[in-house]
Enzyme design. Structure first.
Site, PDB file in Angstrom:
ATOM      1  N   GLY A  18       3.092  -1.210   4.409  1.00 25.85           N
ATOM      2  CA  GLY A  18       3.157   0.044   3.948  1.00 25.85           C
ATOM      3  C   GLY A  18       4.479   0.767   3.543  1.00 25.85           C
ATOM      4  N   GLY A  19       5.104   1.066   4.713  1.00 23.72           N
ATOM      5  CA  GLY A  19       6.390   1.565   4.604  1.00 23.72           C
ATOM      6  C   GLY A  19       7.667   0.768   3.783  1.00 23.72           C
TER       7      GLY A  19
ATOM      8  CD  GLU B 256      -3.301  -2.881   7.360  1.00 18.97           C
ATOM      9  OE1 GLU B 256      -2.151  -3.131   7.056  1.00 18.97           O
ATOM     10  OE2 GLU B 256      -4.025  -2.112   7.050  1.00 18.97           O
TER      11      GLU B 256
ATOM     12  CB  SER C 202       5.655  -2.158  11.737  1.00 14.11           C
ATOM     13  OG  SER C 202       5.349  -0.922  12.042  1.00 14.11           O
TER      14      SER C 202
ATOM     15  N   GLY D 217       2.597   1.788  10.806  1.00 13.87           N
ATOM     16  CA  GLY D 217       3.445   3.110  10.563  1.00 13.87           C
ATOM     17  C   GLY D 217       4.147   3.270  11.796  1.00 13.87           C
TER      18      GLY D 217
ATOM     19  CG  HIS E 295      -5.580   1.519   5.113  1.00 22.42           C
ATOM     20  ND1 HIS E 295      -5.157   2.436   5.993  1.00 22.42           N
ATOM     21  CD2 HIS E 295      -4.367   0.712   5.072  1.00 22.42           C
ATOM     22  CE1 HIS E 295      -3.711   2.289   6.291  1.00 22.42           C
ATOM     23  NE2 HIS E 295      -3.379   1.093   5.866  1.00 22.42           N
TER      24      HIS E 295
ATOM     25  CD  GLU F 130      -2.520   5.493   6.804  1.00 23.24           C
ATOM     26  OE1 GLU F 130      -2.704   5.097   5.659  1.00 23.24           O
ATOM     27  OE2 GLU F 130      -1.781   4.780   7.282  1.00 23.24           O
TER      28      GLU F 130
ATOM     29  CG  ASN G 274      -1.747   1.155   1.371  1.00 20.36           C
ATOM     30  OD1 ASN G 274      -1.811   1.830   0.325  1.00 20.36           O
ATOM     31  ND2 ASN G 274      -2.323   1.490   2.647  1.00 20.36           N
ATOM     32  CD1 TRP G 275       3.271   0.994  -2.961  1.00 17.91           C
ATOM     33  CD2 TRP G 275       3.369   2.332  -4.816  1.00 17.91           C
ATOM     34  NE1 TRP G 275       4.195   0.270  -3.851  1.00 17.91           N
ATOM     35  CE2 TRP G 275       4.161   1.106  -4.692  1.00 17.91           C
ATOM     36  CE3 TRP G 275       3.707   3.353  -5.705  1.00 17.91           C
ATOM     37  CZ2 TRP G 275       4.824   0.852  -6.425  1.00 17.91           C
ATOM     38  CZ3 TRP G 275       4.268   3.084  -6.882  1.00 17.91           C
ATOM     39  CH2 TRP G 275       4.766   1.666  -6.995  1.00 17.91           C
ATOM     40  CE  LYS G 276       0.221   3.191   4.887  1.00 14.33           C
ATOM     41  NZ  LYS G 276       0.139   3.513   6.274  1.00 14.33           N
TER      42      LYS G 276
HETATM   43  C1  PEP Z   1      -0.447  -0.094   6.078  1.00 16.00           C
HETATM   44  O1  PEP Z   1      -0.558   0.933   5.951  1.00 16.00           O
HETATM   45  O2  PEP Z   1      -1.564  -0.898   5.724  1.00 16.00           O
HETATM   46  C2  PEP Z   1       0.518  -0.551   7.053  1.00 16.00           C
HETATM   47  C3  PEP Z   1       0.563  -1.768   7.365  1.00 16.00           C
HETATM   48  O3  PEP Z   1       1.809   0.225   6.912  1.00 16.00           O
HETATM   49  P1  PEP Z   1       2.996  -0.096   7.687  1.00 16.00           P
HETATM   50  O4  PEP Z   1       3.730  -1.251   6.942  1.00 16.00           O
HETATM   51  O5  PEP Z   1       3.838   1.206   7.298  1.00 16.00           O
HETATM   52  O6  PEP Z   1       2.864  -0.088   9.083  1.00 16.00           O
END
Ligand code: PEP
Length: 249
Positions: free
Chosen positions: A233-234, A166, A212, A172, A94, A96, A9-11
């Site tokens: 994500g990251g 999640e 993470s 994040g 998600h 967010e 997920n590049w957000k």
């Molecule tokens: C996400 O945004 O779905 C996520 C899991 O982010 P991260 O891996 O950065 O925690």
């Protein structure tokens, strides 16, 4: 048999040149696992991303869509718009989107219906806040999120759904649920599906963990029997890291 899936997920990261450069880097990586690979760039770059991955095994997916088929919803993107540029899968719910855009379970139920009606696959996200976990309410919260948004569906609809657990406190933040915490929750999710639908629905469901995940912890998390992949994500913004996670299967 359920599938292993790793989705990035590049957000709201990567403009068009950055999107093309990251895809070029991803295409240079060597995949040694059989996991399905997905990337979710921002909506404006989906068209180009689809074209740049056309002869690869990377599926480009959307981060969000509106529940209406079309109409006066300024700034929104519909299912048919996504499909018209080659996108057949959408991430919904998600944390967010829930936290910053007030997406409720009821709204998400409508989005899920629209996506399925348009023959799209849904990656449905949910997870508890830190306060829920501290209070020991994580199963209750997660159970309600799943019931409220998905339990109006027929069993056959679940063929086109992937679940992504999640925990909000792990997204994040650098803080990961322990492999045992992830396994316990994934097992609970599978039991919840079994109770409402059937053993078949629960066993066929791919349940991803997100929060993470990094090359250093992916193998241990993916090693748990009820963890079928990851929503990343990251670490999905770096091609080597993303493929190290994919190859952790
Ligand atoms: C996400 O945004 O779905 C996520 C899991 O982010 P991260 O891996 O950065 O925690």
């Amino acid at each position: 048999m359920r599938k292993n899936i790793v989705a990035g997920n590049w957000k709201m990261n990567n403009d068009l040149p950055q999107t093309e450069a990251l895809i070029a880097d991803l295409l240079k990586q060597n995949q040694t696992s059989r996991a399905e690979v997905m990337i979710a760039p921002t909506a404006v770059n989906l068209f180009q991303a689809f074209h740049n991955t056309i002869n690869s095994n990377i599926e480009v997916v959307a981060q969000n869509m509106h529940f209406a088929e079309n109409g006066a919803y300024t700034g929104e993107v519909s299912a048919s718009m996504l499909k018209s540029v080659g996108i057949n899968t959408v991430i919904l719910g998600h944390s967010e989107r829930r936290a910053y855009f007030n997406e409720t379970d009821e709204l998400l139920a409508k989005k899920v219906d629209t996506a399925l009606k348009n023959d799209m696959r849904v990656i449905f996200c949910f997870g508890e806040e830190l306060s829920d976990r501290k209070a020991g309410n994580e199963e209750k919260v997660v159970g309600n999120q799943i019931k409220n948004a998905l339990f109006h569906l027929n069993a056959s609809a679940f063929k086109n759904i992937v679940l992504a657990y999640e925990p909000v406190w792990a997204i994040g933040t650098g803080e990961t649920a322990s492999p045992e915490q992830a396994q316990d929750m994934h097992k609970f999710i599978r039991q919840t599906l079994n109770t409402k639908y059937s053993e078949q629905v629960s066993q066929d469901m791919s349940i991803l963990y997100g929060g993470s995940v990094k090359p250093a912890n992916a193998k241990e998390i993916f090693g748990k029997p009820d963890v079928d992949g990851g929503l990343i994500g990251g670490a999905a913004l770096n091609a080597e890291d993303f493929y190290a996670i994919i190859n952790a299967f």
